[in-house]
Design an enzyme around this catalytic site. Structure first.
Site, mmCIF file in Angstrom:
data_model
loop_
_atom_site.group_PDB
_atom_site.id
_atom_site.type_symbol
_atom_site.label_atom_id
_atom_site.label_comp_id
_atom_site.label_asym_id
_atom_site.label_seq_id
_atom_site.Cartn_x
_atom_site.Cartn_y
_atom_site.Cartn_z
ATOM 1 N N ASN A 172 0.870 -1.174 0.000
ATOM 2 C CA ASN A 172 0.000 0.000 0.000
ATOM 3 C C ASN A 172 0.907 1.224 0.000
ATOM 4 O O ASN A 172 1.482 1.565 1.029
ATOM 5 C CB ASN A 172 -0.903 -0.035 1.241
ATOM 6 C CG ASN A 172 -1.738 1.223 1.373
ATOM 7 O OD1 ASN A 172 -1.774 2.066 0.470
ATOM 8 N ND2 ASN A 172 -2.424 1.362 2.503
ATOM 9 N N LYS A 213 0.127 4.234 -0.224
ATOM 10 C CA LYS A 213 -0.508 5.417 0.376
ATOM 11 C C LYS A 213 -0.266 6.623 -0.524
ATOM 12 O O LYS A 213 -0.225 6.459 -1.742
ATOM 13 C CB LYS A 213 -0.002 5.611 1.814
ATOM 14 C CG LYS A 213 -0.156 4.320 2.630
ATOM 15 C CD LYS A 213 0.081 4.478 4.092
ATOM 16 C CE LYS A 213 -0.115 3.132 4.775
ATOM 17 N NZ LYS A 213 0.000 3.195 6.227
ATOM 18 N N HIS A 247 -9.476 1.364 5.073
ATOM 19 C CA HIS A 247 -8.168 1.522 5.717
ATOM 20 C C HIS A 247 -8.294 2.455 6.920
ATOM 21 O O HIS A 247 -9.070 3.408 6.891
ATOM 22 C CB HIS A 247 -7.145 2.075 4.710
ATOM 23 C CG HIS A 247 -5.749 1.998 5.244
ATOM 24 N ND1 HIS A 247 -5.238 2.945 6.090
ATOM 25 C CD2 HIS A 247 -4.791 1.058 5.092
ATOM 26 C CE1 HIS A 247 -4.009 2.582 6.432
ATOM 27 N NE2 HIS A 247 -3.714 1.450 5.836
ATOM 28 N N GLU A 274 -6.572 4.800 7.979
ATOM 29 C CA GLU A 274 -6.356 6.230 7.724
ATOM 30 C C GLU A 274 -7.617 6.861 7.148
ATOM 31 O O GLU A 274 -7.883 8.044 7.372
ATOM 32 C CB GLU A 274 -5.147 6.409 6.790
ATOM 33 C CG GLU A 274 -3.842 6.177 7.550
ATOM 34 C CD GLU A 274 -2.766 5.466 6.754
ATOM 35 O OE1 GLU A 274 -2.819 5.484 5.514
ATOM 36 O OE2 GLU A 274 -1.862 4.886 7.387
ATOM 37 N N GLU A 311 -5.354 -4.805 10.567
ATOM 38 C CA GLU A 311 -4.361 -3.746 10.752
ATOM 39 C C GLU A 311 -4.635 -3.018 12.065
ATOM 40 O O GLU A 311 -5.464 -2.096 12.109
ATOM 41 C CB GLU A 311 -4.429 -2.747 9.584
ATOM 42 C CG GLU A 311 -4.090 -3.353 8.251
ATOM 43 C CD GLU A 311 -3.450 -2.338 7.291
ATOM 44 O OE1 GLU A 311 -2.541 -2.746 6.562
ATOM 45 O OE2 GLU A 311 -3.830 -1.154 7.312
ATOM 46 N N GLY A 313 2.609 2.310 10.825
ATOM 47 C CA GLY A 313 3.571 3.394 10.683
ATOM 48 C C GLY A 313 4.287 3.764 11.961
ATOM 49 O O GLY A 313 4.936 4.811 12.044
ATOM 50 N N SER A 357 3.572 -2.128 10.391
ATOM 51 C CA SER A 357 5.017 -2.203 10.669
ATOM 52 C C SER A 357 5.630 -3.562 10.316
ATOM 53 O O SER A 357 6.519 -4.044 11.014
ATOM 54 C CB SER A 357 5.313 -1.819 12.126
ATOM 55 O OG SER A 357 4.936 -0.469 12.362
#
Ligand code: 13P
Length: 263
Positions: free
Chosen positions: A9, A11, A96, A98, A170, A176, A216
């Site tokens: 991904n 992003k 996702h 985010e 996730e 991250g 991660s």
């Protein structure tokens, strides 16, 4: 046996020239592709067409990072499933964290369910992301959050088959941050998701759906995480932006999928 799947991904990273360079380097490092792992990259929308061209003939696949639920109309700035399919992409990341928590529109579970139905109707494969925040984990709510997000996203998709769905666990606190879930934490969450899936879509489908871990993942922790019985690969953020590290993660998925004979 479920085939492993590793997706990058990207992003909102890379512009055209570095994106092309990354794909060229990946083609080199992943040739030949491990026969037992599906590999995809998910660039921003505007790079789907050029990346489809860059990937041509490599066996590497393409995915988008989101899709809008309506087929067409006055939805400025959105992109439909048919538009994504036109690029040659096969997968669509949905829900996702985010998009749920960080970006202005704060996508909710109903919206994600509508998008999942639209992606399926358009014959693309959703990569449905679910995961708990750190506060939810600390409050002992991890399984409840996963159950809720999963059930809500699959409303109206109960007849889905294993080939039509990929799930990514996730944990928000691992994305991250450099702090990955331990293999045992990942396995616990994945087993819980699969148990719930059995109830929602039936055992045959639940046993075939690939559940990826994301958060991660790096070359040095990938093999141990991917070796867990209910972890079927990974959704990779930061480490997918380097050909060396993404290729190493793809290779880490291979041995677990194809045990080498002792002889
Ligand atoms: P990182 O691998 O950078 O933690 O991101 C994970 C992720 O969000 C993939 O979708």
């Amino acid at each position: 046996m479920r085939r492993k799947f590793v997706a990058g991904n990207w992003k909102m990273n890379l512009t055209l020239a570095p994106a092309r360079a990354l794909v060229a380097a990946l083609r080199e490092r992943l040739s030949p592709l491990p026969p037992n792992v599906d590999v995809a990259v998910c660039p921003p929308f505007v790079y789907l067409f050029p990346m489809a061209k860059s990937l041509d003939g490599s066996g590497l696949q393409l995915g988008a990072q989101n899709a809008y639920e309506e087929p067409e109309g006055a939805f400025t700035g959105e992109v439909s499933v048919a538009m994504i399919a036109d690029t040659g992409a096969r997968y669509v990341i949905l829900g996702h964290s985010e998009r749920r928590h960080t970006i202005g529109h704060h996508e909710d579970d109903r919206m994600i369910a509508r998008r999942l139905r639209a992606v399926r109707a358009g014959k693309l494969v959703p990569i449905l992301c679910i995961g708990e925040t750190l506060a939810e984990r600390k409050a002992g709510q991890t399984n409840d959050v996963l159950s809720f997000q999963l059930a809500a996203a699959l409303i109206g998709s109960e007849s889905i088959t294993a080939a039509e769905l990929i799930i990514a666990y996730e944990p928000v606190w691992a994305i991250g941050t450099g702090q990955n879930a331990t293999p045992a934490q990942a396995q616990d969450a994945h087993a819980h998701i699969r148990r719930d899936l059995r109830r929602i879509v039936g055992s045959a489908t639940a046993d075939g759906v690939r559940i990826l871990y994301g958060g991660s993942v790096k070359p040095d922790n990938a093999a141990e995480i991917f070796a867990q019985p209910d972890v079927d690969g990974g959704l990779i953020g930061g480490a997918s932006l380097s050909a060396d590290s993404f290729a190493a993660i793809v290779r880490a998925a291979a041995p677990a999928a194809q045990p080498v004979s002792a002889r």
